[in-house]
Design an enzyme around this catalytic site. Structure first.
Site, PDB file in Angstrom:
ATOM      1  N   ASP A  11      37.822  40.247  43.667  1.00  0.00           N
ATOM      2  CA  ASP A  11      38.451  39.766  42.441  1.00  0.00           C
ATOM      3  C   ASP A  11      39.299  38.566  42.820  1.00  0.00           C
ATOM      4  O   ASP A  11      39.521  38.293  44.005  1.00  0.00           O
ATOM      5  CB  ASP A  11      39.306  40.869  41.815  1.00  0.00           C
ATOM      6  CG  ASP A  11      40.002  40.429  40.528  1.00  0.00           C
ATOM      7  OD1 ASP A  11      39.358  39.732  39.718  1.00  0.00           O
ATOM      8  OD2 ASP A  11      41.185  40.759  40.325  1.00  0.00           O
ATOM      9  N   SER A  12      39.805  37.876  41.817  1.00  0.00           N
ATOM     10  CA  SER A  12      40.665  36.727  42.101  1.00  0.00           C
ATOM     11  C   SER A  12      41.988  37.163  42.711  1.00  0.00           C
ATOM     12  O   SER A  12      42.677  36.348  43.331  1.00  0.00           O
ATOM     13  CB  SER A  12      40.936  35.937  40.812  1.00  0.00           C
ATOM     14  OG  SER A  12      41.630  36.745  39.876  1.00  0.00           O
ATOM     15  N   CYS A  23      35.667  41.205  38.591  1.00  0.00           N
ATOM     16  CA  CYS A  23      36.424  40.193  37.859  1.00  0.00           C
ATOM     17  C   CYS A  23      35.551  39.702  36.722  1.00  0.00           C
ATOM     18  O   CYS A  23      34.435  39.212  36.955  1.00  0.00           O
ATOM     19  CB  CYS A  23      36.793  39.045  38.797  1.00  0.00           C
ATOM     20  SG  CYS A  23      37.552  37.625  37.971  1.00  0.00           S
ATOM     21  N   GLU A  73      50.338  39.635  38.760  1.00  0.00           N
ATOM     22  CA  GLU A  73      50.383  39.393  40.214  1.00  0.00           C
ATOM     23  C   GLU A  73      51.835  39.238  40.671  1.00  0.00           C
ATOM     24  O   GLU A  73      52.250  39.801  41.691  1.00  0.00           O
ATOM     25  CB  GLU A  73      49.594  38.128  40.559  1.00  0.00           C
ATOM     26  CG  GLU A  73      48.102  38.191  40.264  1.00  0.00           C
ATOM     27  CD  GLU A  73      47.278  38.622  41.461  1.00  0.00           C
ATOM     28  OE1 GLU A  73      47.794  38.587  42.590  1.00  0.00           O
ATOM     29  OE2 GLU A  73      46.105  38.993  41.238  1.00  0.00           O
ATOM     30  N   CYS A 105      40.041  41.962  31.161  1.00  0.00           N
ATOM     31  CA  CYS A 105      40.411  41.416  32.475  1.00  0.00           C
ATOM     32  C   CYS A 105      40.817  42.599  33.328  1.00  0.00           C
ATOM     33  O   CYS A 105      41.547  43.483  32.859  1.00  0.00           O
ATOM     34  CB  CYS A 105      41.563  40.420  32.345  1.00  0.00           C
ATOM     35  SG  CYS A 105      42.269  39.876  33.930  1.00  0.00           S
ATOM     36  N   HIS A 127      42.894  42.911  35.584  1.00  0.00           N
ATOM     37  CA  HIS A 127      44.329  43.051  35.814  1.00  0.00           C
ATOM     38  C   HIS A 127      44.982  43.959  34.764  1.00  0.00           C
ATOM     39  O   HIS A 127      45.957  44.656  35.063  1.00  0.00           O
ATOM     40  CB  HIS A 127      45.025  41.686  35.756  1.00  0.00           C
ATOM     41  CG  HIS A 127      44.876  40.850  36.979  1.00  0.00           C
ATOM     42  ND1 HIS A 127      43.706  40.224  37.321  1.00  0.00           N
ATOM     43  CD2 HIS A 127      45.769  40.535  37.969  1.00  0.00           C
ATOM     44  CE1 HIS A 127      43.870  39.549  38.446  1.00  0.00           C
ATOM     45  NE2 HIS A 127      45.107  39.729  38.868  1.00  0.00           N
TER      46      HIS A 127
END
Length: 309
Positions: free
Chosen positions: A27-28, A91, A173, A212, A214
């Site tokens: 994932d990013s 992702c 993040e 997403c 996240h």
């Protein structure tokens, strides 16, 4: 939601030793940990190597060409350096921008790509109104448009309300690395307001698709900000199930290859962060991953991977 994949149709061609190799996941940043958790629950005997491309996060604010280059570099690293037997693109933005190029570059390598859970959301809604929280890159992609059209063809009475959540992934993040969740909470409140009426009243959104990876990490915070009964739908479990199906079909499932060993053995986990700063991934793993270290409750040390920066 049907996670897409590419795989060989010849299970017998896979050497037994390949079934012992790990599954690559990327994932990013930390978002893919929500998918990784579902994968480890569904496939407890498998080894995983997770790459957080922290040096280039978030993908949702980068162009497709950049994302495709990053995906190819990470895929090569996982395949060449870790002998990954399969790849999970955890992702939504990377899946939309790069899954097709990954499959062209790696024919026969099982690749499972995530997509927003529009289909299960359409099946779940009672009011016919579904809200979609996602990055601008995901919502603007041809892949999302095709998925949306296909779901609406099957469920014409459903209405999707999309909300691009600029900055939310990056704020999550930051929350993970610093413990400061003020920005993430403020952005979340803003984007939920912009979606419109939420609840079980006619014309209100009663189902939220988290587009997403996240966003499921802050699922409890989202749930507290929406009326009771509003369902949160993410794609982690469907992706895990699809990965299990693909590995079984290709003869790469570890417990199918060595059942006796699999009964005794818990899968191992390797966490990698691109660049030189692994704090966000370490903090997120400690906070959100169950069984952080296979077979124990301790930390799983994160390794930096500067060659992928």
């Amino acid at each position: 939601m049907h996670p897409t994949h590419a795989a060989s149709s010849q299970p017998a061609a896979n050497a037994p030793s390949l079934a012992q190799a790990p599954i690559g996941v990327f994932d990013s940043g930390i978002g893919g940990l929500s998918v990784l958790q579902a994968l480890r629950t569904a496939l407890p005997h498998e080894d995983f190597v997770y790459v957080a491309d922290s040096a280039h996060a978030p993908y949702g604010e980068r162009d497709d060409a950049c994302i495709a280059r990053r995906a190819q570099a990470i895929a090569l690293h996982l395949r060449q350096n870790h002998r990954a037997k399969a790849l999970v693109v955890a992702c939504n933005t990377a899946s939309a921008a790069a899954a097709h190029t990954l499959r062209k570059a790696h024919p026969g390598w099982p690749i499972v790509a995530i997509e927003p859970a529009l289909k299960p959301a359409a099946l779940r809604t009672r009011t016919g109104r579904v809200g979609v929280l996602a990055t601008r890159g995901t919502l603007g992609s041809p892949k999302y448009a095709a998925l949306r059209a296909a779901v609406l063809q099957a469920h014409p009475a459903v209405h999707f309300s999309e909300q691009a959540c600029d900055g939310l992934a990056a704020a999550i993040e930051h929350w993970a690395s610093s413990g400061d969740g003020d920005l993430a909470r403020a952005l979340l409140a803003q984007y939920l307001r912009q979606l419109g009426a939420l609840g079980d009243a006619p014309e209100a959104i009663d189902t939220l698709a988290l587009g997403c990876t996240h966003y499921p990490l802050i699922g409890p915070q989202i749930q507290r900000r929406v009326p009771v009964g509003v369902a949160l739908i993410d794609a982690g479990v469907p992706v895990a199930r699809q990965t299990q199906r693909v590995l079984h079909a290709t003869g790469l499932l570890r417990d199918a290859a060595d059942a006796a060993d699999a009964e005794k053995r818990a899968g191992q986990l390797t966490l990698l962060a691109t660049g030189t700063d692994a704090r966000a991934l370490q903090a997120a793993a400690n906070r959100w991953l169950e069984r952080a270290t296979a077979g124990s409750g301790g930390d799983c040390g994160v390794q930096t991977c500067p060659e992928l920066a």
